[in-house]
Design an enzyme around this catalytic site. Sequence first.
Site, short mmCIF file in Angstrom:
data_model
loop_
_atom_site.label_atom_id
_atom_site.label_comp_id
_atom_site.label_asym_id
_atom_site.label_seq_id
_atom_site.Cartn_x
_atom_site.Cartn_y
_atom_site.Cartn_z
N ASP A 13 -20.70 -45.44 5.06
CA ASP A 13 -20.63 -46.57 6.00
C ASP A 13 -22.01 -47.11 6.36
O ASP A 13 -22.23 -47.57 7.49
CB ASP A 13 -19.87 -46.19 7.28
N LYS A 16 -23.11 -50.60 2.45
CA LYS A 16 -23.35 -50.77 1.01
C LYS A 16 -22.75 -52.07 0.49
O LYS A 16 -23.30 -52.68 -0.42
CB LYS A 16 -22.75 -49.59 0.23
N ASN A 38 -10.79 -43.73 -1.04
CA ASN A 38 -11.27 -43.30 0.28
C ASN A 38 -12.43 -44.18 0.74
O ASN A 38 -12.76 -44.26 1.91
CB ASN A 38 -11.71 -41.83 0.27
N ALA A 39 -13.06 -44.86 -0.20
CA ALA A 39 -14.19 -45.73 0.13
C ALA A 39 -13.68 -47.03 0.73
O ALA A 39 -12.55 -47.42 0.49
CB ALA A 39 -14.98 -46.05 -1.14
N GLY A 40 -14.51 -47.67 1.50
CA GLY A 40 -14.14 -48.98 2.04
C GLY A 40 -15.37 -49.86 2.06
O GLY A 40 -16.30 -49.59 2.78
N HIS A 41 -15.38 -50.87 1.20
CA HIS A 41 -16.52 -51.78 1.17
C HIS A 41 -16.06 -53.16 1.60
O HIS A 41 -15.08 -53.68 1.08
CB HIS A 41 -17.11 -51.88 -0.25
N GLN A 223 -19.22 -43.43 -0.29
CA GLN A 223 -19.57 -42.39 0.71
C GLN A 223 -21.09 -42.26 0.81
O GLN A 223 -21.80 -43.22 0.56
CB GLN A 223 -18.90 -41.05 0.39
N THR A 300 -9.49 -46.29 7.32
CA THR A 300 -8.55 -45.63 8.24
C THR A 300 -8.54 -46.24 9.64
O THR A 300 -7.72 -45.88 10.47
CB THR A 300 -8.89 -44.14 8.38
N LYS A 303 -12.47 -44.63 14.77
CA LYS A 303 -13.73 -44.90 15.47
C LYS A 303 -14.79 -43.97 14.88
O LYS A 303 -14.55 -42.76 14.75
CB LYS A 303 -13.51 -44.58 16.95
N LEU A 331 -30.33 -53.12 11.62
CA LEU A 331 -31.44 -52.98 12.57
C LEU A 331 -31.12 -53.73 13.87
O LEU A 331 -31.46 -53.27 14.96
CB LEU A 331 -32.72 -53.56 11.93
N SER A 414 -28.07 -59.00 8.99
CA SER A 414 -26.72 -59.39 9.45
C SER A 414 -25.77 -59.22 8.27
O SER A 414 -26.22 -59.03 7.14
CB SER A 414 -26.69 -60.85 9.94
P1 IMP Z 1 -11.92 -37.41 1.82
O1 IMP Z 1 -12.95 -38.08 0.97
O2 IMP Z 1 -10.76 -38.32 2.15
O3 IMP Z 1 -11.47 -36.09 1.27
O4 IMP Z 1 -12.60 -37.08 3.24
C1 IMP Z 1 -13.62 -36.09 3.38
C2 IMP Z 1 -14.67 -36.54 4.38
O5 IMP Z 1 -15.36 -37.67 3.87
C3 IMP Z 1 -14.11 -36.99 5.73
O6 IMP Z 1 -15.05 -36.64 6.75
C4 IMP Z 1 -14.04 -38.50 5.62
O7 IMP Z 1 -14.11 -39.14 6.87
C5 IMP Z 1 -15.30 -38.75 4.80
N1 IMP Z 1 -15.24 -39.99 4.02
C6 IMP Z 1 -14.56 -40.22 2.88
N2 IMP Z 1 -14.77 -41.47 2.44
C7 IMP Z 1 -15.63 -42.04 3.31
C8 IMP Z 1 -16.27 -43.33 3.37
O8 IMP Z 1 -16.09 -44.20 2.52
N3 IMP Z 1 -17.08 -43.53 4.44
C9 IMP Z 1 -17.32 -42.56 5.36
N4 IMP Z 1 -16.77 -41.36 5.33
C10 IMP Z 1 -15.93 -41.10 4.31
#
Ligand code: IMP
Length: 429
Positions: A13, A16, A38-41, A223, A300, A303, A331, A414
């Site tokens: 986070d 990127k 699991n990533a969010g861009h 990540q 997800t 917070k 910044l 920004s």
């Molecule tokens: P998992 O990747 O879903 O197995 O989660 C393992 C850990 O990585 C947890 O603490 C998640 O919150 C964190 N995590 C996974 N993907 C991201 C991401 O894109 N940004 C920040 N934290 C992440």
Amino acid sequence: MANVVVVGSQWGDEGKGKIVDWLSEQADVVVRFQGGHNAGHTLVIDGVSYKLSLLPSGVVRGKLSVIGNGVVVDPHALVAEMERLSAQGIDVTPDTLKIADNATLILSLHRELDALRESAASGTKIGTTKRGIGPAYEDKVGRRAIRVMDLANLKTLPAKIDRLLAHHNALRKGLGEPEVDPKALYDELASVADRVLPFMDTVWALLDKKRREGSRILFEGAQGALLDNDHGTYPFVTSSNTIAGQASTGSGLGPGAIDHVLGITKAYTTRVGEGPFPTEQINEIGEFLGTRGHEFGVVTGRKRRCGWFDAVLVRQTVSVSGINGIALTKLDVLDGLDEIKICVAYELDGERIEHLPASQGAQMRVKPIYETLPGWKESTQGARSWADLPAQAVKYVRHVEELIGAPVTLLSTSPERDDTILVQNPFQD
Ligand code: IMP
């Protein structure tokens, strides 16, 4: 021609999305090499926001986009993401997206297992995204995974499903869960095969060809280094290697192809999920950073925990990821603070230490040693040159560079792509 790897230097986070988008415009090929959805861009282009999880950012710019073998692919999430983009006018086609034939699939049973473990009363709660990432990587390493190429040979799939379920059904029995029916899993996979197979390719060969042709390749990390399975705050990590070295393993292009590693670094620190966080501020400073920085997860909605910049951690990730320069983001979130703290070392059991120890217990016990810098009252938001920045903000940035041992290559002020101060273009290393 330089090839660039972009990685997060903290706990993910770091912002990127914007930097990757800016670089992907100059790239010929954009490659994901680890993680999954699991990533969010978030990419903001001409005021329109695009949220990507599994697809490489290049898809939005119509660049050749590659999902490498190091990624775990949930076929349902893949199709859903392509449909969401299509509704926004972006068509992802087999000409623009290639998925490695040897990438591992995330199945429903992985998602269920991830959620079951996270909600279990006993055991270590990691705070995962519950996307099935960890269980899918476990099967990959356990040599029983179903991979993309298996969808192309439905005849051999039942034997692979049996091998996989011999493990999972024993596990599920132990957890008091109903067994998975092999036929149901076969049907699930057969139903998505036609949607996924048109994108399948021999990615290592494609990338080798592109490199020989002189294409610019951008490797898009997900990540951050502190979530790396080896180098992060284990066990509170993700299940892949998130550091720059993985760009090679997770795509099949040898490490000699990598010319520049750009570490995306937030001007303060955040983390989602459980685990140690030495500079966390559970107070009004943490609230200030979270509110100002809109620190809620893209995937997800959770917070994020917030705290001061930790130079010890970033110095460490500069080293393990081989970061040549950083892109400093957000910044402007620090604008208006009277004073700003930076963690420069830790105290562990009465001793000063300069790195984060590997032991879980020690990571929980370290206490940050801070330096306090004066803040600035003026706004840095939207600055496009050093001259636009207040003197104290420039001092903060310079001090960060000194403490982490890497220069600022880019400064983002920004979410808008043009609000950037460029010191050096990573593609022109
Ligand atoms: P998992 O990747 O879903 O197995 O989660 C393992 C850990 O990585 C947890 O603490 C998640 O919150 C964190 N995590 C996974 N993907 C991201 C991401 O894109 N940004 C920040 N934290 C992440």
